[in-house]
Write an enzyme that holds these catalytic residues in place. Sequence first.
Site, PDB file in Angstrom:
ATOM      1  N   ASN A 115       0.872  -1.166   0.000  1.00  0.00           N
ATOM      2  CA  ASN A 115       0.000   0.000   0.000  1.00  0.00           C
ATOM      3  C   ASN A 115       0.917   1.227   0.000  1.00  0.00           C
ATOM      4  OD1 ASN A 115      -1.779   2.038   0.539  1.00  0.00           O
ATOM      5  ND2 ASN A 115      -2.758   1.041   2.288  1.00  0.00           N
ATOM      6  N   ARG A 164     -11.427  15.762   6.935  1.00  0.00           N
ATOM      7  CA  ARG A 164     -12.208  16.160   5.758  1.00  0.00           C
ATOM      8  C   ARG A 164     -13.634  16.526   6.149  1.00  0.00           C
ATOM      9  NH1 ARG A 164     -10.895  10.742   2.805  1.00  0.00           N
ATOM     10  NH2 ARG A 164      -8.699  10.742   3.309  1.00  0.00           N
ATOM     11  N   GLU A 188      -8.148  -4.987   5.038  1.00  0.00           N
ATOM     12  CA  GLU A 188      -7.953  -4.659   3.627  1.00  0.00           C
ATOM     13  C   GLU A 188      -6.792  -5.429   3.019  1.00  0.00           C
ATOM     14  OE1 GLU A 188      -8.495  -0.519   5.054  1.00  0.00           O
ATOM     15  OE2 GLU A 188      -9.142  -0.132   3.007  1.00  0.00           O
ATOM     16  N   ARG A 219      -2.467  -1.945  -3.608  1.00  0.00           N
ATOM     17  CA  ARG A 219      -3.662  -1.134  -3.445  1.00  0.00           C
ATOM     18  C   ARG A 219      -3.547   0.041  -4.414  1.00  0.00           C
ATOM     19  NH1 ARG A 219      -5.082   3.320   1.024  1.00  0.00           N
ATOM     20  NH2 ARG A 219      -7.248   3.603   0.404  1.00  0.00           N
ATOM     21  N   HIS A 277     -12.582   3.154  -0.446  1.00  0.00           N
ATOM     22  CA  HIS A 277     -12.616   2.137   0.620  1.00  0.00           C
ATOM     23  C   HIS A 277     -13.315   0.863   0.152  1.00  0.00           C
ATOM     24  CE1 HIS A 277     -12.652   5.497   3.947  1.00  0.00           C
ATOM     25  NE2 HIS A 277     -11.416   5.085   3.717  1.00  0.00           N
TER      26      HIS A 277
END
Length: 402
Positions: free
Chosen positions: A10, A244, A387, A94, A183
């Site tokens: 990742n 965010r 993940e 990823r 996601h």
Amino acid sequence: MTATRVLVLNSGSSSVKYQLLDMRKGGRLASGLVERIGERTSRLRHTPLAAGGDTREWTGPIADHGAALKAVAEELARDGLGLDSPELAAIGHRVVHGGKLFTEPTVVDDTVLAEIERLIPVAPLHNPANLTGIRTARALRPDLPQVAVFDTAFHTTMPEAAARYAIDVETADAHRVRRYGFHGTSHAYVSRATAKLLGRTPEEVNVIVLHLGNGASASAVEGGRCVDTSMGLTPLEGLVMGTRSGDVDPAVIFHLARVGGMSIDEIDTLLNKKSGLVGLCGDNDMREIRRRIDEGDVRAKLAFDIYIHRLKKYIGAYYAVLGRVDAVAFTAGVGENAAEVRAAAVAGLETLGLAVDGGLNAVRGDEPRLISPAGARVAVAVVPTDEELEIATQTYALVGRN
Ligand code: ADP
């Protein structure tokens, strides 16, 4: 010898997270992280899980992703798990943005690389780093399949009614403006794991997945297929996140430019990095926010209330989108750990069949578990996401059957 190991990478702009998994035995062999790549004080943390050894840490200059991956390869080799091993089946990467085209994990070739590059304008913060990771790994092991697993792929099943913004179609299409969602690897994994927890197949259940980490997103999953998700063109839309804003009236941007005199880049930074929980109360860690609330801090309480209000709106919206909901699943750092967030998010939704049992909700653990009262119409669950395992599983499914 059959190759059964998958290395998952990742790659961020200044970091690389990795895990080495054995897909036959289902175990994790090693994991680690290289941070602050390009600085003088880069740091590598490596945990040899299979060897049961202690985490090794190393600080010093690591110039670029190439040097980072070489350092990772050396650490792995010290545990007898080197990247030159014939047991390594593939490297799974990823990749944040796969646009409309990549609906499945994909073996990387030059055409795939070019397409990921073409998507940089819609993912300027993520795709360049992901690309660097792939190119670096490819240079290190050119003979090995490199598989791209896209954050957006799971959401490509969204119907046009959910995926399109209501703006001029020609303009939107010319600039590839639409809702992609992110996601996806987590939403895919958690929705399937939730079905398993209920003793059903993914096709049989409708699930609302709430991935609440530093970034946060909700999705509506109908019979295993995503039909709506809260992030959009970029990961900025939707829920209130650590830094965010999530949803705002787009006119806030015009207003800040015209009346506030801010540049587009300043507004971009404001909404992505200085908003959400951090913008509201100065902290983005839910533990710290809860501690401040317990001390009577009014700003922390308001930040928490705004976070919960938005979350509740999405639960209601996705309930309506799905019509029938079998489960609501909480996952990621906040979702897996913050019992107060889970309780507050479903408080008052009893008429929708949603409730949490105080005792069950307070139990901590690493396994998927139900927190709704016995006999509840809708299951409420905590389902830890994984993940890396999902990327490895998808990668291996594509290349491992040799
Ligand atoms: P990322 O999006 O960076 O992958 P994570 O899923 O790891 O994020 O979630 C990180 C967030 O999880 C932290 O910012 C913090 O708010 C929250 N968190 C982690 N542990 C706890 C805890 N024990 N209680 C409450 N919140 C927690």
